[in-house]
Design an enzyme around this catalytic site. Sequence first.
Site, PDB file in Angstrom:
ATOM      1  N   HIS A 190       0.837  -1.190   0.000  1.00  5.78           N
ATOM      2  CA  HIS A 190       0.000   0.000   0.000  1.00  5.78           C
ATOM      3  C   HIS A 190       0.874   1.242   0.000  1.00  5.78           C
ATOM      4  O   HIS A 190       0.632   2.186   0.754  1.00  5.78           O
ATOM      5  CB  HIS A 190      -0.924   0.006   1.227  1.00  5.78           C
TER       6      HIS A 190
ATOM      7  N   ASN B 206      -7.045  -0.345   3.660  1.00  6.31           N
ATOM      8  CA  ASN B 206      -6.660  -0.624   2.273  1.00  6.31           C
ATOM      9  C   ASN B 206      -7.064   0.569   1.401  1.00  6.31           C
ATOM     10  O   ASN B 206      -8.184   1.069   1.504  1.00  6.31           O
ATOM     11  CB  ASN B 206      -7.369  -1.868   1.744  1.00  6.31           C
TER      12      ASN B 206
HETATM   13  P1  FAD Z   1      -1.723  -1.609 -10.362  1.00  8.40           P
HETATM   14  O1  FAD Z   1      -2.814  -2.529 -10.001  1.00  8.40           O
HETATM   15  O2  FAD Z   1      -0.369  -1.872  -9.842  1.00  8.40           O
HETATM   16  O3  FAD Z   1      -1.663  -1.492 -11.957  1.00  8.40           O
HETATM   17  C1  FAD Z   1      -0.685  -0.727 -12.589  1.00  8.40           C
HETATM   18  C2  FAD Z   1      -0.457  -1.292 -13.979  1.00  8.40           C
HETATM   19  O4  FAD Z   1       0.488  -0.453 -14.659  1.00  8.40           O
HETATM   20  C3  FAD Z   1       0.140  -2.690 -13.975  1.00  8.40           C
HETATM   21  O5  FAD Z   1      -0.664  -3.546 -14.749  1.00  8.40           O
HETATM   22  C4  FAD Z   1       1.518  -2.518 -14.604  1.00  8.40           C
HETATM   23  O6  FAD Z   1       1.911  -3.606 -15.398  1.00  8.40           O
HETATM   24  C5  FAD Z   1       1.323  -1.271 -15.450  1.00  8.40           C
HETATM   25  N1  FAD Z   1       2.582  -0.562 -15.740  1.00  8.40           N
HETATM   26  C6  FAD Z   1       3.633  -0.391 -14.917  1.00  8.40           C
HETATM   27  N2  FAD Z   1       4.609   0.277 -15.563  1.00  8.40           N
HETATM   28  C7  FAD Z   1       4.144   0.559 -16.801  1.00  8.40           C
HETATM   29  C8  FAD Z   1       4.686   1.233 -17.928  1.00  8.40           C
HETATM   30  N3  FAD Z   1       5.900   1.801 -17.900  1.00  8.40           N
HETATM   31  N4  FAD Z   1       3.940   1.310 -19.058  1.00  8.40           N
HETATM   32  C9  FAD Z   1       2.705   0.730 -19.128  1.00  8.40           C
HETATM   33  N5  FAD Z   1       2.164   0.070 -18.085  1.00  8.40           N
HETATM   34  C10 FAD Z   1       2.851   0.009 -16.926  1.00  8.40           C
HETATM   35  N6  FAD Z   1      -5.712  -3.080  -2.043  1.00  8.40           N
HETATM   36  C11 FAD Z   1      -6.878  -2.877  -1.436  1.00  8.40           C
HETATM   37  O7  FAD Z   1      -7.370  -1.741  -1.380  1.00  8.40           O
HETATM   38  N7  FAD Z   1      -7.565  -3.912  -0.867  1.00  8.40           N
HETATM   39  C12 FAD Z   1      -7.082  -5.169  -0.865  1.00  8.40           C
HETATM   40  O8  FAD Z   1      -7.721  -6.069  -0.342  1.00  8.40           O
HETATM   41  C13 FAD Z   1      -5.839  -5.405  -1.477  1.00  8.40           C
HETATM   42  N8  FAD Z   1      -5.310  -6.640  -1.483  1.00  8.40           N
HETATM   43  C14 FAD Z   1      -4.129  -6.871  -2.102  1.00  8.40           C
HETATM   44  C15 FAD Z   1      -3.640  -8.156  -2.090  1.00  8.40           C
HETATM   45  C16 FAD Z   1      -2.477  -8.443  -2.760  1.00  8.40           C
HETATM   46  C17 FAD Z   1      -1.973  -9.839  -2.778  1.00  8.40           C
HETATM   47  C18 FAD Z   1      -1.772  -7.401  -3.429  1.00  8.40           C
HETATM   48  C19 FAD Z   1      -0.500  -7.684  -4.166  1.00  8.40           C
HETATM   49  C20 FAD Z   1      -2.253  -6.104  -3.422  1.00  8.40           C
HETATM   50  C21 FAD Z   1      -3.446  -5.830  -2.749  1.00  8.40           C
HETATM   51  N9  FAD Z   1      -4.001  -4.554  -2.723  1.00  8.40           N
HETATM   52  C22 FAD Z   1      -5.176  -4.317  -2.087  1.00  8.40           C
HETATM   53  C23 FAD Z   1      -3.408  -3.440  -3.452  1.00  8.40           C
HETATM   54  C24 FAD Z   1      -4.170  -3.209  -4.769  1.00  8.40           C
HETATM   55  O9  FAD Z   1      -4.054  -4.344  -5.579  1.00  8.40           O
HETATM   56  C25 FAD Z   1      -3.646  -1.974  -5.427  1.00  8.40           C
HETATM   57  O10 FAD Z   1      -3.921  -0.892  -4.567  1.00  8.40           O
HETATM   58  C26 FAD Z   1      -4.296  -1.683  -6.764  1.00  8.40           C
HETATM   59  O11 FAD Z   1      -4.161  -2.740  -7.660  1.00  8.40           O
HETATM   60  C27 FAD Z   1      -3.654  -0.431  -7.353  1.00  8.40           C
HETATM   61  O12 FAD Z   1      -4.223  -0.156  -8.595  1.00  8.40           O
HETATM   62  P2  FAD Z   1      -3.439   0.656  -9.715  1.00  8.40           P
HETATM   63  O13 FAD Z   1      -4.269   0.596 -10.921  1.00  8.40           O
HETATM   64  O14 FAD Z   1      -3.065   1.984  -9.164  1.00  8.40           O
HETATM   65  O15 FAD Z   1      -2.048  -0.111  -9.891  1.00  8.40           O
HETATM   66  C1  G3F Z   2      -2.856  -6.092   1.348  1.00  9.68           C
HETATM   67  O1  G3F Z   2      -2.294  -5.533   0.208  1.00  9.68           O
HETATM   68  C2  G3F Z   2      -4.336  -6.117   1.229  1.00  9.68           C
HETATM   69  O2  G3F Z   2      -4.896  -4.852   1.146  1.00  9.68           O
HETATM   70  C3  G3F Z   2      -4.945  -6.902   2.279  1.00  9.68           C
HETATM   71  F1  G3F Z   2      -6.279  -6.935   2.169  1.00  9.68           F
HETATM   72  C4  G3F Z   2      -4.334  -8.228   2.322  1.00  9.68           C
HETATM   73  O3  G3F Z   2      -4.946  -9.056   3.220  1.00  9.68           O
HETATM   74  C5  G3F Z   2      -2.897  -8.069   2.572  1.00  9.68           C
HETATM   75  O4  G3F Z   2      -2.319  -7.329   1.553  1.00  9.68           O
HETATM   76  C6  G3F Z   2      -2.208  -9.328   2.755  1.00  9.68           C
HETATM   77  O5  G3F Z   2      -1.026  -9.091   3.439  1.00  9.68           O
END
Ligand code: FAD
Ligand code: G3F
Length: 593
Positions: free
Chosen positions: A518, A563
């Site tokens: 995060h 989150n």
């Molecule tokens: P991302 O999802 O990271 O997407 C960014 C995209 O940009 C990626 O596809 C990447 O390939 C692309 N990119 C990067 N560089 C470039 C480039 N130079 N050119 C073109 N494309 C590029 N958040 C929550 O709020 N609740 C949860 O329960 C939660 N659980 C999670 C669990 C796990 C296991 C993980 C790993 C994360 C979790 N998160 C959670 C975090 C959440 O997934 C992210 O906050 C969210 O995906 C962010 O969205 P975004 O679109 O900003 O970035």
């Molecule tokens: C975080 O990125 C998520 O937001 C949580 F929901 C999740 O359980 C955790 O990772 C796991 O460590």
Amino acid sequence: MDQDLPPHEIHKNTGIDQFDVFIAGSGPIGATYARLLTRHGYNVVMAEIGDQETRVPAAHKKNEIDYQKDIDRFVRVIQGALSAVSVPPSSTVVPELDPSAWRPTNESQMTITNGRNPYQKTHNNLPAEAVTRCVGGMSTHWTCATPEFLKGEERPKIFPDSETADDDEWKLLYEAARSLIGTSSTQFEESIRHNTVLETLKKAFPERGIKPLPLACNRLAKGSPYVRWHAADHVYYDIFDQNLFGKPNSENINRGKFFLLTNTRCTRLHNTTGSAKENVHVGVAEVMDLLADGFSGTTQHKPVNFAINAKVYVVAAGAVATPQILANSGFGGIRGQTEELIPALGKHITEQPLAFCQIILNQHIVENIGSLHDKPQWWKDAVNAHMNAHPEDPLPIPFQDPEPQVNIPVTEDFPWHAQIHRDAFSYGEAGPRADSRVVVDLRFFARQAGDLNNRIVFEEGVTDVYGMPQATFEYTPTTQFADEAGRMMKDMTDVANALGGYLPGSEPQFMAPGLALHLGGTVRLGQGKDQASSVANFNSQVWNFRNLYVGGNGVIPTAFAANPTLTSIALALRATRQIVNALRADPTGENLK
Ligand code: FAD
Ligand code: G3F
């Protein structure tokens, strides 16, 4: 525009000389921008560095029945998807190496693959900070927890001078964000384990507002053991295919066109205003088709650079790659650079101390599950059916009883976010040590304040595996809110004690910094008076730029424990309103120049 940068094939193939909007990144935030702007009639082109890995673009990989039957198996999927951002030299030393094997003889010989970074110090790294590169980004394997930030403790102030206007705006944005990602708090209400954990904790801690964890998902049917987890697909699936599932779109709206370029890196944005420090205009996005020629039958692989021309540019590539693209564009954030268009780029970053443990439910709690006299009919039916089918099973819990999904929300007195649930992450696999049905995970997230000295900085001479400037973290825990992590750990043990005994190996522990994934503040929003310490205004428009917007958790300027994705979606929604207004006022984009 650079003379040597040809226009992208997409201009030729679509006949569109200039797109309305270019978006870098296909995660839930890029998806939010794309969905709203396409639905307002604008033509949107999106570059995604990763591949499309799911049948439905940007779908959650946990939707496979296999993982819903055994959540622990999903741990490996997450491990496979995440790439570490910055690995210090010391972590790459292997003293046990066969003496005859090649090894670097000093740090300058360190190779730079897989996040290895000769500039990364160990003491101020975020070692577990990682990125996911594929269509849908991290949402293809996220937990889907989508709570709101608590006003006064976590929530940024959009309108600092009017509490009412600020409350109204957040209410509107959060409602729209929840509807876009499909958040619900009722999808686990017919789970025996969920109700057991929920009621036990409510009884033990009646003042804490304990409730079901708000999750972006829907149960396939009442009583079904399966849910559909929502990822970025839920936000923008309908702009991929307007006749999805054979149902013609009934809404009579003037929809713009949407184009997704996969395996396409947004390398940098080109400033066409020379040395101007204000009213800066982005003229083109430079992108690289990473697979060019690779699949077209020629024997020589030759990545191809192209220019994409748009009126408005949005960088929503995650909290690491968003400042990385801006840094690579020469706007700031590169180590040693002094003339910066965006001086606050990558500064004041935040992360979350994460405490974790796993327990096995108390004997009396398990016995109570099987004592049916005071249970609702669906519970009785489920237990009876299970015991009839499996009389040898010592546990009165159906094999496919949905997991617990309980939340202790952030409050003023307890300013941390707690998930008492079963979840897959890169850690926490119960494995054969215990029957997964009696294991409960406790994840407690604390907050950290932004600090000027905590930053992500990009190196000029070292690139990551995708050829972008390598990110280095300089992060040490801040003193503000420092005591909260300790209080949180104690609280977690109190909550754990109300539920059961620790699973050996998963006793209470703080996890490696960055593991919450995060990361915040890398492209933080601010008010006019905070221009020097922020990257963009609360419309997510970068200061001093006419047509550049940012998105993702990096925009959040406050310390937060919950989150963040719902809040980032909300802020992206606000930004789309501003972009629509700008494009309506100037349909040709001429005045954006
Ligand atoms: P991302 O999802 O990271 O997407 C960014 C995209 O940009 C990626 O596809 C990447 O390939 C692309 N990119 C990067 N560089 C470039 C480039 N130079 N050119 C073109 N494309 C590029 N958040 C929550 O709020 N609740 C949860 O329960 C939660 N659980 C999670 C669990 C796990 C296991 C993980 C790993 C994360 C979790 N998160 C959670 C975090 C959440 O997934 C992210 O906050 C969210 O995906 C962010 O969205 P975004 O679109 O900003 O970035
Ligand atoms: C975080 O990125 C998520 O937001 C949580 F929901 C999740 O359980 C955790 O990772 C796991 O460590």
